[in-house]
Design an enzyme around this catalytic site. Structure first.
Site, PDB file in Angstrom:
ATOM      1  N   LYS A 124      33.653  -8.101  35.209  1.00 54.04           N
ATOM      2  CA  LYS A 124      33.021  -6.876  34.719  1.00 54.04           C
ATOM      3  C   LYS A 124      32.237  -6.164  35.824  1.00 54.04           C
ATOM      4  CE  LYS A 124      34.261  -7.001  30.312  1.00 54.04           C
ATOM      5  NZ  LYS A 124      33.358  -7.410  29.230  1.00 54.04           N
TER       6      LYS A 124
ATOM      7  N   ARG B  74      35.959 -15.711  27.481  1.00 53.02           N
ATOM      8  CA  ARG B  74      37.157 -14.871  27.618  1.00 53.02           C
ATOM      9  C   ARG B  74      37.290 -14.483  29.081  1.00 53.02           C
ATOM     10  NH1 ARG B  74      38.273  -9.300  27.382  1.00 53.02           N
ATOM     11  NH2 ARG B  74      40.252  -8.751  26.349  1.00 53.02           N
TER      12      ARG B  74
END
Length: 399
Positions: A340, A374
């Site tokens: 991210k 995840r």
């Protein structure tokens, strides 16, 4: 040196029982003393002065404490936060008295108990994923990301063709993935929403191919009930909703109809919060209530705090630090930090050089209560998971 003196921490009743038993106490003694060994902080927000005065009086009477605004005594404030401080033994006696009080405090007692019970965690259980089983609570599970989109921020366009997707899915399974998460709509910053028809054209052929061969459960990453329904028909086992029923409340009915586990992620427009965890808990409580009303089994609900969604980089990192506070929901927690932009900003690195940063966030998430992570880099993160589990859960394998 004589008597040794050192600190011990008991985070829940199970740990308290174990510690008390270690000194030689019998079972009855463990049962009696364990609630005295676990201390909890509970925040109440939006409490009226007449309620706060009773709460503080009753908590003090039981040996605990309650911090309130200075304006509570003379009613010079309309509302206050109340920080409750006490052992589980003190909370038990306090809640028994609160149930007898007016001003809506009896109902509040039930809500406080739910939060306290949630903080104890849940016992490991088998999650039925439409015929496939995931064991939750014994080790951290790995969800491998399979984007079948042309514009995903990390791997857009690489696995759109069913054959390529199948090859990648098998690779992730061999590397340790417990779940494969298939997404047909990018959610990267500045993404362009796609219509349900286009999303279905991307995911259905892939799901059908994977469902026929891949042994682990398949998750459909979508916010649309129509897409989720067709994904279920194509062989998906889990619904992963990035808007927790806010974008399409009909997703809950689909999950209930097909008996599919439902992952609900925190998301919002903008990054303003009164209190980060407090706002997120309220959000999840509302979504969980809506899901249950639609017929979703509570045991099949998983929450995701939404790292990178509706939060600044600083808020993302704060969320990871405070992740334990979401345990009060009593539901398994999924965390997705992989590659991210917050990691990129901290390390000043591009997407393809964020493995180490992702590893740090995955380890911290597990330490603070994540049950599923995840990730894109399954092989590397499966190793991080195994090592962290060995430390935190005592899962040492052959060691």
């Amino acid at each position: 040196m004589g008597i040794r003196v050192y600190s011990i921490i008991a985070e829940n009743m199970e740990e308290a029982h174990r510690l008390i038993a270690s000194v030689g106490a019998d079972r009855a003694g463990c049962d009696w003393m364990a609630p005295k060994a676990v201390h909890r902080l509970v925040m109440l927000d939006g409490v009226r002065p007449e309620q706060a005065n009773i709460i503080k009086q009753e908590m003090l009477a039981k040996g605990g404490e309650a911090a309130v605004s200075r304006g509570v005594v003379d009613h010079s404030v309309a509302e206050t936060r109340v920080l409750l401080m006490g052992t589980l033994r003190q909370y038990g006696a306090f809640l028994a008295k609160l149930k007898c009080q007016p001003f809506g405090l009896a109902a509040l007692a039930g809500r406080i108990k739910e939060v306290l019970d949630g903080q104890e965690g849940y016992r490991p259980y088998d999650l039925d994923c439409r015929g496939k089983t995931l064991r939750l609570g014994e080790r951290t599970l790995v969800m491998g990301i399979l984007n079948v989109t042309p514009d995903s921020f990390s791997d857009g366009g690489r696995f759109c063709e069913p054959g390529q997707a199948l090859e990648r899915a098998w690779q992730m399974v061999s590397e340790g993935a417990d779940i494969i998460d298939v997404g047909g709509e990018s959610t990267r910053p500045g993404y362009i929403p796609v219509e349900a028809g286009e999303e279905l054209a991307r995911v259905v052929p892939v799901l059908k191919r994977l469902a026929a061969e891949i042994p682990v459960p398949l998750s459909i990453d979508t916010t649309k009930a129509s897409v989720a329904r067709q994904a279920m028909e194509a062989g998906a086992h889990i619904i992963n909703d990035q808007w927790a029923l806010r974008a399409d409340p009909g997703l809950a009915a689909v999950a209930a109809e097909y008996g599919a586990p439902l992952v609900m992620m925190h998301n919002q427009n903008g990054t303003r919060y009164r209190d980060l965890t407090g706002d997120m808990v309220e959000y999840f409580q509302e979504s969980i209530a809506a899901a249950e009303k639609a017929g979703v089994d509570r045991a099949k609900i998983i929450v995701d705090p939404g790292f990178g969604f509706g939060k600044t980089p600083e808020q993302n990192l704060e969320m990871l630090r405070r992740l334990k506070e979401l345990r009060c929901l009593g539901r398994p927690i999924l965390v997705g930090t992989s590659r991210k932009s917050t990691i990129g900003k901290v390390l000043d690195l591009p997407v393809d050089q964020r493995v180490e940063g992702t590893a740090a966030t995955v380890a911290v998430a597990i330490v603070n209560g994540a049950d599923i992570v995840r990730v894109h880099d399954v092989k590397e993160m499966a190793r991080v998971v195994k090592m962290t589990d060995a430390i935190i859960r005592g899962n040492t394998g052959a060691v």
